[in-house]
Write a protein that holds these residues in place. Structure first.
Motif, PDB file in Angstrom:
ATOM      1  N   ILE A 327       0.654  -1.336   0.186  1.00 33.98           N
ATOM      2  CA  ILE A 327       0.784  -0.374   0.283  1.00 33.98           C
ATOM      3  C   ILE A 327       0.860   1.432   0.231  1.00 33.98           C
ATOM      4  O   ILE A 327       0.247   2.536  -0.266  1.00 33.98           O
ATOM      5  N   SER A 328       2.060   1.374   0.739  1.00 34.63           N
ATOM      6  CA  SER A 328       2.789   2.065   0.608  1.00 34.63           C
ATOM      7  C   SER A 328       3.497   3.131  -0.762  1.00 34.63           C
ATOM      8  O   SER A 328       3.405   4.098  -1.204  1.00 34.63           O
ATOM      9  N   GLY A 329       3.441   1.459  -1.476  1.00 31.63           N
ATOM     10  CA  GLY A 329       4.077   2.036  -2.986  1.00 31.63           C
ATOM     11  C   GLY A 329       3.072   2.611  -3.579  1.00 31.63           C
ATOM     12  O   GLY A 329       3.070   3.211  -4.534  1.00 31.63           O
ATOM     13  N   ALA A 330       2.402   1.715  -3.731  1.00 32.52           N
ATOM     14  CA  ALA A 330       1.297   2.776  -4.233  1.00 32.52           C
ATOM     15  C   ALA A 330       0.815   3.800  -3.995  1.00 32.52           C
ATOM     16  O   ALA A 330       0.678   4.730  -4.714  1.00 32.52           O
ATOM     17  N   MET A 331       1.006   4.414  -2.932  1.00 32.39           N
ATOM     18  CA  MET A 331       0.347   5.582  -2.374  1.00 32.39           C
ATOM     19  C   MET A 331       1.386   6.592  -2.985  1.00 32.39           C
ATOM     20  O   MET A 331       1.550   7.481  -3.616  1.00 32.39           O
ATOM     21  N   ARG A 332       2.614   6.440  -3.416  1.00 25.60           N
ATOM     22  CA  ARG A 332       3.743   6.370  -3.661  1.00 25.60           C
ATOM     23  C   ARG A 332       4.412   6.783  -5.163  1.00 25.60           C
ATOM     24  O   ARG A 332       3.918   8.409  -5.729  1.00 25.60           O
ATOM     25  N   ALA A 333       3.227   5.804  -5.432  1.00 19.34           N
ATOM     26  CA  ALA A 333       3.361   5.232  -7.318  1.00 19.34           C
ATOM     27  C   ALA A 333       2.020   7.097  -7.549  1.00 19.34           C
ATOM     28  O   ALA A 333       1.883   7.746  -8.318  1.00 19.34           O
ATOM     29  N   ASP A 334       0.993   6.845  -6.840  1.00 17.34           N
ATOM     30  CA  ASP A 334       0.056   7.992  -7.081  1.00 17.34           C
ATOM     31  C   ASP A 334       0.153   9.645  -6.454  1.00 17.34           C
ATOM     32  O   ASP A 334       0.201  10.237  -7.196  1.00 17.34           O
ATOM     33  N   GLN A 335       1.678   9.686  -5.765  1.00 15.90           N
ATOM     34  CA  GLN A 335       2.354  10.985  -5.227  1.00 15.90           C
ATOM     35  C   GLN A 335       3.023  11.740  -6.085  1.00 15.90           C
ATOM     36  O   GLN A 335       3.057  12.474  -7.472  1.00 15.90           O
ATOM     37  N   VAL A 336       3.409  10.563  -7.156  1.00 17.13           N
ATOM     38  CA  VAL A 336       5.098  10.853  -7.736  1.00 17.13           C
ATOM     39  C   VAL A 336       3.888  10.373  -9.217  1.00 17.13           C
ATOM     40  O   VAL A 336       4.688  10.755 -10.182  1.00 17.13           O
ATOM     41  N   ASN A 337       2.508   9.748  -9.436  1.00 15.52           N
ATOM     42  CA  ASN A 337       1.783   9.629 -10.987  1.00 15.52           C
ATOM     43  C   ASN A 337       2.210   9.247 -11.998  1.00 15.52           C
ATOM     44  O   ASN A 337       2.492   9.053 -12.814  1.00 15.52           O
ATOM     45  N   ARG A 338       3.353   8.095 -11.267  1.00 19.05           N
ATOM     46  CA  ARG A 338       3.665   6.950 -12.106  1.00 19.05           C
ATOM     47  C   ARG A 338       3.677   5.908 -10.851  1.00 19.05           C
ATOM     48  O   ARG A 338       4.619   6.014  -9.861  1.00 19.05           O
ATOM     49  N   ILE A 339       3.858   4.578 -12.220  1.00 21.86           N
ATOM     50  CA  ILE A 339       4.460   3.184 -11.528  1.00 21.86           C
ATOM     51  C   ILE A 339       6.100   3.521 -10.935  1.00 21.86           C
ATOM     52  O   ILE A 339       6.813   3.206 -11.570  1.00 21.86           O
ATOM     53  N   SER A 340       6.018   2.672  -9.688  1.00 13.88           N
ATOM     54  CA  SER A 340       7.550   2.698  -8.922  1.00 13.88           C
ATOM     55  C   SER A 340       7.535   1.890  -8.504  1.00 13.88           C
ATOM     56  O   SER A 340       6.513   1.095  -7.484  1.00 13.88           O
ATOM     57  N   ASP A 341       9.296   1.212  -8.336  1.00 12.81           N
ATOM     58  CA  ASP A 341       9.463   0.239  -7.921  1.00 12.81           C
ATOM     59  C   ASP A 341       9.166   0.168  -6.744  1.00 12.81           C
ATOM     60  O   ASP A 341       9.657   1.310  -5.944  1.00 12.81           O
ATOM     61  N   ILE A 342       8.760  -0.863  -5.590  1.00 12.93           N
ATOM     62  CA  ILE A 342       9.104  -1.226  -4.420  1.00 12.93           C
ATOM     63  C   ILE A 342      10.434  -1.284  -4.205  1.00 12.93           C
ATOM     64  O   ILE A 342      10.933  -2.113  -4.564  1.00 12.93           O
ATOM     65  N   THR A 343      11.769  -0.174  -2.935  1.00 12.44           N
ATOM     66  CA  THR A 343      12.589  -0.724  -2.884  1.00 12.44           C
ATOM     67  C   THR A 343      12.350  -1.457  -1.477  1.00 12.44           C
ATOM     68  O   THR A 343      11.737  -1.536  -0.282  1.00 12.44           O
ATOM     69  N   MET A 344      14.397  -2.176  -1.594  1.00 13.57           N
ATOM     70  CA  MET A 344      14.185  -2.353   0.318  1.00 13.57           C
ATOM     71  C   MET A 344      13.690  -1.011   1.096  1.00 13.57           C
ATOM     72  O   MET A 344      13.596  -1.720   2.551  1.00 13.57           O
ATOM     73  N   ALA A 345      14.484   0.319   0.711  1.00 12.08           N
ATOM     74  CA  ALA A 345      14.162   1.024   1.742  1.00 12.08           C
ATOM     75  C   ALA A 345      12.722   1.633   2.511  1.00 12.08           C
ATOM     76  O   ALA A 345      12.574   1.552   3.819  1.00 12.08           O
TER      77      ALA A 345
END
Ligand SMILES: Nc1ncnc2c1ncn2[C@@H]1O[C@H](COP(=O)(O)OP(=O)(O)OP(=O)(O)O)[C@@H](O)[C@H]1O
Ligand SMILES: [Mg+2]
Length: 381
Positions: A327-345
């Protein structure tokens, strides 16, 4: 429900409401609101137990699926995410008339780890139920009772469901609290009706969850109603597997094995007790990988490290943990407006705030019980 759970639940309902309104109005933002609802419900689930937690986790999954379907435009009008409140009430009334599940849809392959538990269950019940003639020939009776015990969220209910699926049996899932009634005599009648109904099936699995709620120790301070319930249950269990033409299996589960009346543990009732341990490293690795299959992941995601990081988690904790990261990955993708990979961080961030629902004192109590009752202590509790 604790104060913080109640707060998260209110937030969840409010987001869900808004999401539905936005969806009906055709607003593009509906999917984000579904994700917010999922995140709040996940908070609630991380503080819940047993079936409540299960249905909340399922609901989270439905909300996430719905959000991603809306986002990618594959959502069809009329697809409804399930409403947990109406689900719960449906299952409650279903159980009062003891409606079985025809196919639970969970197989042994879905269960991570628990190899020795699966092996034991396979030999004790699956094979005899699949090949009753062979076992009859050797005068080994199929069916009978097994009581699973272990810490919360370790997969006991899941195993019960998988057993029913593997032997194509009707699955009766009742909680002790479903059988208990306020009125004197009503609980005994419920128990008798349940067993009678199960016995009328050709092949059935009867799973009594939270067994300690109904099969606790009877002592001089117990009420006459508790004593009557206990007596009824024992007598029903004794008659359970007498019919040679039917195969019925009795399963129970408890987090508090020390509180069970030992009279339930003799041959013919629960003749076996099986400890269901926390997921070991290979099981955690399997579960983590399964949950991130198909999810955009950066190359730096190290599952070996994640496996070590999640030592001491229950299976249910792992599911919650994975969902939080997604969910946090999807939320970030929403903020930056593109699909971004989930990282170790991302994993580190969620892990830093995550509290497992398994406590050392509960593990110690379980180990103590097992030592006192001559159970083999597994390497990984
Ligand atoms: N070994 C496992 N393999 C795969 N998933 C698991 C496993 N253990 C737990 N889970 C996940 O955790 C959820 C909760 O597990 P389950 O309800 O079976 O635990 P439980 O032992 O019955 O817990 P409780 O004692 O609180 O009733 C499952 O729906 C599943 O998603
Ligand atoms: Mg359970």
């Amino acid at each position: 429900m604790s104060e913080s759970s109640r707060h998260s639940y209110q937030m969840y309902l409010s987001f869900l409401n808004q999401a539905r309104q936005h969806e009906q109005a055709g607003a593009e933002t509906a999917w984000k609101l579904y994700l917010h609802a999922a995140r709040c419900l996940l908070e609630v689930a991380s503080l819940s137990q047993g079936d409540t937690r299960d249905s909340q986790l399922n609901q989270v999954q439905d909300l996430v699926n719905k959000a991603s379907a809306l986002k990618t435009g594959t959502h069809k009008a009329g697809d409804q995410e399930k409403n947990p409140a109406s689900d719960a009430s449906a299952s409650k009334s279903d159980q009062q008339v003891f409606k079985p599940i025809k196919d639970t849809g969970v197989s042994f392959d879905d269960i991570a780890g628990l190899e020795s538990v699966k092996q034991e269950v396979f030999e004790l019940v699956i094979q005899p139920m699949r090949k009753p003639e062979l076992y009859k020939r050797y005068r080994i009776s199929a069916g009978g009772g097994i009581l699973m015990f272990g810490l919360p969220g370790t997969g006991k209910t899941m195993i019960a469901r998988a057993i029913a699926h593997e032997v194509s049996a009707s699955f009766y899932h009742v909680r002790a609290s479903d059988l208990k009634e306020k009125w004197v005599g009503s609980s005994e009648r419920n128990i008798a009706a349940l067993f009678e109904q199960v016995r009328s099936e050709k092949t059935a699995v009867l799973f009594i969850d939270e067994f300690d709620g109904i099969g606790g120790k009877v002592h001089s301070g117990s009420s006459s109603s508790e004593q009557a319930i206990s007596a009824e249950l024992k007598s029903q269990m004794d008659g359970f597997e007498k019919d040679p033409d039917r195969i019925t299996l009795l399963l129970g589960a408890t987090n508090n094995p020390w509180s069970i009346d030992t009279a339930f543990l003799r041959s013919g009732r629960f003749s076996r007790m099986i400890y269901v341990p926390l997921p070991d490293a290979p099981a955690r690795s399997f579960l983590l990988k399964a949950h991130f299959k198909g999810v955009p992941l950066s190359d730096d995601v190290d599952f070996d490290q994640l496996t070590r990081y999640t030592d001491g988690f229950s299976g249910a904790d792992l599911v919650t943990f994975c969902n939080k990261v997604k969910i946090s990955g999807a939320m970030r993708a929403d903020q930056v407006n593109r699909i971004s990979d989930i990282t170790m961080a991302d994993f580190h961030e969620v892990r830093a705030e995550f509290r497992s629902t398994v406590y050392q004192q509960d593990i110690d109590a379980m180990r103590e019980f097992m030592l006192q009752n001559s159970f083999k202590i597994p390497e990984h509790m």
